[in-house]
Motif scaffolding. Structure first.
Motif, PDB file in Angstrom:
ATOM      1  N   TYR A  32      37.993  60.013  40.347  1.00  0.00           N
ATOM      2  CA  TYR A  32      37.227  58.892  39.791  1.00  0.00           C
ATOM      3  C   TYR A  32      37.782  57.564  40.302  1.00  0.00           C
ATOM      4  O   TYR A  32      37.056  56.732  40.827  1.00  0.00           O
ATOM      5  N   ILE A  33      39.099  57.409  40.177  1.00  0.00           N
ATOM      6  CA  ILE A  33      39.718  56.129  40.559  1.00  0.00           C
ATOM      7  C   ILE A  33      39.479  55.815  42.036  1.00  0.00           C
ATOM      8  O   ILE A  33      39.232  54.665  42.403  1.00  0.00           O
ATOM      9  N   LYS A  34      39.498  56.839  42.872  1.00  0.00           N
ATOM     10  CA  LYS A  34      39.354  56.553  44.310  1.00  0.00           C
ATOM     11  C   LYS A  34      37.959  56.070  44.679  1.00  0.00           C
ATOM     12  O   LYS A  34      37.744  55.569  45.776  1.00  0.00           O
ATOM     13  N   GLN A  35      37.025  56.159  43.730  1.00  0.00           N
ATOM     14  CA  GLN A  35      35.665  55.656  44.001  1.00  0.00           C
ATOM     15  C   GLN A  35      35.529  54.154  43.733  1.00  0.00           C
ATOM     16  O   GLN A  35      34.452  53.593  43.824  1.00  0.00           O
ATOM     17  N   ALA A  36      36.650  53.512  43.327  1.00  0.00           N
ATOM     18  CA  ALA A  36      36.551  52.091  42.947  1.00  0.00           C
ATOM     19  C   ALA A  36      37.145  51.172  44.001  1.00  0.00           C
ATOM     20  O   ALA A  36      38.060  51.556  44.733  1.00  0.00           O
ATOM     21  N   LYS A  37      36.628  49.924  44.034  1.00  0.00           N
ATOM     22  CA  LYS A  37      37.269  48.910  44.868  1.00  0.00           C
ATOM     23  C   LYS A  37      38.472  48.343  44.136  1.00  0.00           C
ATOM     24  O   LYS A  37      39.462  47.992  44.735  1.00  0.00           O
ATOM     25  N   MET A  38      38.343  48.196  42.808  1.00  0.00           N
ATOM     26  CA  MET A  38      39.498  47.682  42.045  1.00  0.00           C
ATOM     27  C   MET A  38      39.629  48.373  40.695  1.00  0.00           C
ATOM     28  O   MET A  38      38.632  48.796  40.103  1.00  0.00           O
ATOM     29  N   LEU A  39      40.877  48.470  40.271  1.00  0.00           N
ATOM     30  CA  LEU A  39      41.185  49.027  38.952  1.00  0.00           C
ATOM     31  C   LEU A  39      41.691  47.871  38.095  1.00  0.00           C
ATOM     32  O   LEU A  39      42.645  47.188  38.484  1.00  0.00           O
ATOM     33  N   VAL A  40      41.049  47.648  36.953  1.00  0.00           N
ATOM     34  CA  VAL A  40      41.498  46.578  36.056  1.00  0.00           C
ATOM     35  C   VAL A  40      42.298  47.214  34.921  1.00  0.00           C
ATOM     36  O   VAL A  40      41.789  48.047  34.173  1.00  0.00           O
ATOM     37  N   VAL A  41      43.558  46.827  34.832  1.00  0.00           N
ATOM     38  CA  VAL A  41      44.479  47.408  33.861  1.00  0.00           C
ATOM     39  C   VAL A  41      44.778  46.360  32.799  1.00  0.00           C
ATOM     40  O   VAL A  41      45.104  45.217  33.123  1.00  0.00           O
ATOM     41  N   SER A  42      44.690  46.764  31.535  1.00  0.00           N
ATOM     42  CA  SER A  42      45.016  45.804  30.478  1.00  0.00           C
ATOM     43  C   SER A  42      46.388  46.133  29.893  1.00  0.00           C
ATOM     44  O   SER A  42      46.715  47.303  29.659  1.00  0.00           O
TER      45      SER A  42
END
Ligand SMILES: Nc1ncnc2c1ncn2[C@@H]1O[C@H](COP(=O)(O)OP(=O)(O)OP(=O)(O)O)[C@@H](O)[C@H]1O
Ligand SMILES: O=C(O)C[C@@H](O)[C@H](O)C(=O)CO
Length: 319
Positions: free
Chosen positions: A127-137
């Protein structure tokens, strides 16, 4: 090929905002229900601006959980990785008190909340590899097993060249002490590409009483970050690049109803603008204009503006 502009990880909860405002919560009888939780608000804001968004989190198996999931789907967020808790944990509740446009507080009910029970094995590399960015809180780091799940998501993002955006989002509840905050915030900040927070939140990260922006950026630019955004409330915000440029974003005038929601709407529009190839200076303006709109409205999530509303405000106050 990436499917998502942005995947956020962390809490998706419930906001109960006082309907009778300009009075203490003791005298408030009616609350309006909205989806809340900083990373959920950011994903909602970004989705309303037209970015393709996904979310990794954990919600209760009850009416509140279904409300959260339905609302997030309705605004276009992919909820396939919003895990339903099977152990009876509940949704976090945030009751907001609006004493005056500048004096707001939040009364949190966050004992045993589902979001902090997200397990590392519920975070998927595919799933994560399908994103341009990961937003972490930052709040997702407050307690295990969510802490390990968030650390795993950061590691997977880095492994797959997904940009990591760390929204410090410091909330005092659930953390044991300042040392603990600083330890985990430093681990993630040093590995992130972009770090966004208020001056006070960077003080927590550095474990100092009164830090200053020059020292903060000198420290973080020794590590991975390329872009650091430090917010100073109505006084505006600064963006610093590793190349040595500094940009200032001025706050827009607003008919303020309440102060909360500013940071989340700012992050959503700032990240939207960067994704669309705007300059850092423009991204600061999009973020500030979006925040000015949200502080004039009753909610944090439902009030997230459209691109047209943001650009209209920027145009209106361009002088
Ligand atoms: N009263 C205000 N009027 C107009 N713009 C505001 C106001 N408060 C904040 N903003 C805008 O929102 C941005 C972020 O606000 P702030 O620094 O308060 O973040 P925050 O503390 O993360 O917000 P939150 O209150 O949601 O936690 C500011 O840089 C500014 O552009
Ligand atoms: O982040 C939270 O848990 C509460 C938010 O949803 C609330 O609207 C807020 O504080 C936004 O800044």
């Amino acid at each position: 090929m990436t499917t998502y502009d942005l995947i956020a990880v962390g809490r998706a909860c419930i906001d109960l905002n006082a309907v009778e405002y300009n009075r203490p919560m003791e005298e408030t009888e009616t609350f309006s229900k909205y989806v809340g939780g900083s990373p959920a608000n950011i994903a909602i804001g970004a989705s309303k601006l037209g970015l393709s968004c996904g979310f990794i989190g954990k919600i209760p198996d009850d009416q509140h959980g279904r409300f959260i999931s339905n609302y997030m789907s309705e605004v276009g967020i992919d909820t396939s990785n919003l895990v339903v808790d099977t152990e009876g944990h509940k949704a976090g509740l945030a009751f907001t008190e609006i004493l005056s446009p500048s004096e707001c507080s939040i009364l949190m009910y966050r004992d045993d909340v589902a979001d902090l029970y997200l397990e590392p094995n519920e975070v998927s590399e595919g799933y994560i590899k399908q994103a341009k960015m990961l937003v972490v809180s930052g709040t997702g780091l407050a307690q295990s097993p969510s802490r390990e799940a968030v650390l795993k998501s950061v590691a997977l993002a880095r492994k797959n060249n997904v940009k990591v955006v760390f929204e410090l989002d410091y909330r005092p509840y659930t953390w044991k002490n300042a040392e603990e905050v600083s330890v985990y915030y430093s681990i993630v900040a040093e590995q992130s590409d972009v770090v966004i927070g208020t001056r006070d939140e960077f003080n927590m990260l550095e474990n100092v009483v009164e830090g200053n922006n020059d020292k903060t950026v000198a420290y973080l630019f020794q590590h991975e970050p390329e872009l650091i955004v430090i917010k100073h409330g109505v006084e505006g915000s600064y963006a610093y690049t590793k190349e040595g440029d500094t940009f200032r974003g001025k706050a827009y005038k607003s008919n303020v109803l309440k102060t909360f929601g500013a940071g989340d709407s700012y992050a959503a529009a700032f990240l939207y603008a960067l994704t669309k190839g705007k300059t850092i200076q423009e991204a600061l303006q999009y973020g500030s204009a979006s925040a000015a709109i949200v502080v004039s409205k009753h909610s944090s999530s439902e009030a997230m503006p459209t691109v047209e509303q943001i650009e209209a405000l920027m145009e209106e106050q361009s002088n």
